[in-house]
Motif scaffolding. Structure first.
Motif, short mmCIF file in Angstrom:
data_model
loop_
_atom_site.label_atom_id
_atom_site.label_comp_id
_atom_site.label_asym_id
_atom_site.label_seq_id
_atom_site.Cartn_x
_atom_site.Cartn_y
_atom_site.Cartn_z
N ALA A 15 0.83 -1.21 0.00
CA ALA A 15 0.00 0.00 0.00
C ALA A 15 0.86 1.26 0.00
O ALA A 15 0.48 2.29 0.55
CB ALA A 15 -0.93 0.00 1.20
N ALA B 19 -5.09 1.56 -6.34
CA ALA B 19 -6.36 1.36 -5.64
C ALA B 19 -7.29 2.55 -5.81
O ALA B 19 -8.51 2.40 -5.98
CB ALA B 19 -6.10 1.10 -4.16
N CYS C 101 -6.42 -5.04 0.55
CA CYS C 101 -5.13 -4.38 0.37
C CYS C 101 -4.29 -4.66 1.61
O CYS C 101 -4.78 -4.53 2.74
CB CYS C 101 -5.35 -2.88 0.17
SG CYS C 101 -3.85 -1.97 -0.26
#
Length: 212
Positions: A92, A100, A115
């Motif tokens: 992330a 995303a 995620c």
């Protein structure tokens, strides 16, 4: 072997471009298009357009050309964009977060359902409508959910252990930004590798050879 197994990757890699240009034409309310005009947009020959589309049965009519909306739908089906493959992002950081937040996964055949990251600064934060989970939750998440694909946005050095876990849980499809050679370890994996530096070096080469 299915018929589509014999279709070359060069043809398959042109399909998203067909779809993108046809989508633009459809938005402009263009009703039909000839192979010659489509070839000009695609920067290929009309013969190449006909050959490409004939691989999937051919969709034009002599003297009429192609229905833009119909051809767009046909390619959408061929590409599988109507599927809703469940996918997770591993990593992330800036790249994973950008994917995303800005990729229209639902329009591209995927549903982003998770995620993951190992950084305490990122775990617990919200990206889109998902809360970033710690990597320690990955195994349980894979066990509880039928996942189809993983998008790897982590350094090459961090991939192998995560990959082994994902593969063990039946995930065989990867969008790989890590530069790790997945297929050398798992030959049956379906992998799309993304090397941004390769693209940039190609641009540098073309600039270097056009400015002399």
């Amino acid at each position: 072997m299915s018929k589509n197994d014999s279709i070359s990757m060069s043809v398959i890699r042109r399909l998203p471009r067909y779809y993108r240009f046809l989508s633009e034409l459809d938005e402009q309310a263009v009703d039909r298009i000839s192979s010659t005009k489509l070839a000009q947009i695609m920067n290929v020959t009309a013969s190449q357009v006909r050959q490409d589309l004939n691989c999937f049965g051919g969709f034009g009519q002599q003297g009429y050309g192609y229905s833009v909306s119909q051809l767009k739908k046909e390619i959408e089906t061929i590409l599988g964009l109507n599927n809703s493959y469940k996918a997770i992002i591993i990593g992330a950081g800036n790249l994973g977060k950008a994917l995303a937040q800005h990729m229209s996964f639902e329009r591209l055949g995927f549903e982003l359902v998770g995620c993951f990251d190992i950084s305490p600064e990122k775990v617990g934060s919200d990206i889109r409508d998902l809360k970033v989970r710690h990597d320690s939750e990955l195994e349980a998440f894979c066990s509880e959910n039928k996942l189809d694909a993983a998008f790897l946005c982590i350094p090459k050095s961090a991939v192998e252990n995560v990959l082994d876990l994902l593969y063990r849980h039946g995930i065989r499809s990867y969008w790989n930004f890590s530069h790790f050679d997945i297929c050398s370890k798992y030959s049956d994996a379906v992998v799309e590798n993304v090397h941004l530096s390769d693209n940039l070096m190609t641009l540098c080469y073309r600039m270097n050879n056009s400015l002399g």
